[in-house]
Design an enzyme around this catalytic site. Structure first.
Site, PDB file in Angstrom:
ATOM      1  N   ASP A   1       0.823  -1.216   0.000  1.00  0.00           N
ATOM      2  CA  ASP A   1       0.000   0.000   0.000  1.00  0.00           C
ATOM      3  C   ASP A   1       0.858   1.268   0.000  1.00  0.00           C
ATOM      4  O   ASP A   1       1.584   1.527   0.958  1.00  0.00           O
ATOM      5  CB  ASP A   1      -0.920   0.056   1.226  1.00  0.00           C
ATOM      6  CG  ASP A   1      -1.784  -1.195   1.395  1.00  0.00           C
ATOM      7  OD1 ASP A   1      -1.302  -2.295   1.068  1.00  0.00           O
ATOM      8  OD2 ASP A   1      -2.921  -1.060   1.858  1.00  0.00           O
TER       9      ASP A   1
ATOM     10  N   GLU B   1      -4.653   2.226  -2.857  1.00  0.00           N
ATOM     11  CA  GLU B   1      -5.887   2.793  -2.285  1.00  0.00           C
ATOM     12  C   GLU B   1      -5.633   3.954  -1.328  1.00  0.00           C
ATOM     13  O   GLU B   1      -6.545   4.702  -1.008  1.00  0.00           O
ATOM     14  CB  GLU B   1      -6.719   1.714  -1.589  1.00  0.00           C
ATOM     15  CG  GLU B   1      -6.123   1.231  -0.292  1.00  0.00           C
ATOM     16  CD  GLU B   1      -7.168   0.876   0.750  1.00  0.00           C
ATOM     17  OE1 GLU B   1      -8.354   0.866   0.428  1.00  0.00           O
ATOM     18  OE2 GLU B   1      -6.772   0.629   1.892  1.00  0.00           O
TER      19      GLU B   1
ATOM     20  N   HIS C   1     -10.796   1.931   0.559  1.00  0.00           N
ATOM     21  CA  HIS C   1     -10.666   3.389   0.367  1.00  0.00           C
ATOM     22  C   HIS C   1     -10.797   3.831  -1.093  1.00  0.00           C
ATOM     23  O   HIS C   1     -10.715   5.031  -1.372  1.00  0.00           O
ATOM     24  CB  HIS C   1      -9.338   3.886   0.945  1.00  0.00           C
ATOM     25  CG  HIS C   1      -9.319   3.903   2.438  1.00  0.00           C
ATOM     26  ND1 HIS C   1     -10.190   4.674   3.183  1.00  0.00           N
ATOM     27  CD2 HIS C   1      -8.563   3.217   3.341  1.00  0.00           C
ATOM     28  CE1 HIS C   1      -9.963   4.477   4.472  1.00  0.00           C
ATOM     29  NE2 HIS C   1      -8.987   3.594   4.596  1.00  0.00           N
TER      30      HIS C   1
HETATM   31 FE   FE2 Z   1      -7.674  -0.687   3.150  1.00  0.00          FE
END
Ligand code: FE2
Length: 276
Positions: A18, A50, A79
């Site tokens: 991420d 995200e 998200h």
């Molecule tokens: Fe998440």
């Protein structure tokens, strides 16, 4: 997907954890430059984005900042719906995925077939867990349906399972063992230490970790997060800045069987990389 006794044709896949805001983007940039300098070649790159736009959601502007790195697929999670413009990107770009098990009324795609520069096919599936998260459609049944649709078109299949509970992520790993090349967990932003190859040849890690600032609470300013916990009320969160790191897994996949040959965790200091 049992291991082969002769030298297999390998495909090298990098899954980037991420990416949180600009510090995450800068960490990716520094590590990519380091790879280039060292002559490290990757056939296909996937990144979970995200949290790329200021920590919450996806924007065109934020995606443009990582366009140059040659990432072939962007995955996401809960998200993805934070920024309205993400819907427009989902509608027109097959490069950005949203979890496949959101109800079908939503825009975008939850999986896609891609092709590397050397002509290898790779499928990426994005799924989201339900434990401690929204109660959307079943990710296990969604995986079954997608694998049925992929059929024999592609041997190399990478799953981003965006989920909160370790148990649900491990359950998905076992459920898909031998049916996909790798199940890579995202969402918790803390890299787990147990990357392994499951008995039937699927690479697995509970969570790949975060590209972003590590002097933080999962990427957000410590003071903001602490205030939430200490006062028990909503507090606006801002992306932190200190101690940037890059997190990911590098995987070698057998081109013919789709089995995972190796999965290596990467957690790299982004600052020292730039200095070095
Ligand atoms: Fe998440």
């Amino acid at each position: 997907m049992a291991s082969l006794s002769f030298c297999p044709v390998k495909m090298r896949v990098l899954f980037i954890g991420d990416i949180v805001g600009d510090p995450g983007i800068e960490a990716v940039a520094k590590i990519m430059a380091g790879f280039q300098a060292k002559g490290i070649v990757v056939d296909f790159m996937i990144a979970n984005v995200e949290n790329i736009a200021g920590g919450f959601g996806v924007t065109e502007k934020a995606l443009n900042k990582i366009e140059q790195f040659g990432i072939g697929c962007f995955t996401s999670g809960n998200h993805i719906w934070n920024r309205p413009e993400a819907e427009e990107i989902l509608n027109r770009s097959s490069k950005l995925l949203r979890p496949a098990n959101y109800p079908p009324a939503n825009p975008g795609f939850g999986w896609q077939l891609y092709q590397t520069e050397s002509g290898q096919n790779v499928a990426v599936i994005n799924l989201q867990g339900r434990t401690y998260m929204q109660s959307i459609d079943c990710p296990f049944r969604a995986a079954d349906e997608i694998l049925e649709q992929i059929g024999g078109r592609c041997k190399i299949i990478i799953v981003d399972f965006h989920a909160d509970a370790t148990s649900e992520k491990q359950a998905m790993g076992w459920y898909l063992d031998g049916r996909v090349s790798a199940v890579v967990g995202t969402h918790t932003h803390v890299q787990s230490a147990e990357a392994r190859i499951l008995p039937h040849g699927t690479g697995f890690i509970t969570d790949v970790g975060m590209c972003g600032p590590y002097d933080s609470v999962i990427g957000m300013r410590t003071a903001d997060a602490l205030s939430r916990f200490l006062k028990g009320r909503p507090e606006r969160l801002h992306v932190a800045e200190g101690n940037p790191k890059f997190a990911g897994v590098m995987m070698d996949i057998d081109d013919r069987s789709g089995g995972c040959i190796s999965i290596e965790r990467l957690l790299i200091e982004a600052q020292s990389q730039a200095e070095g």
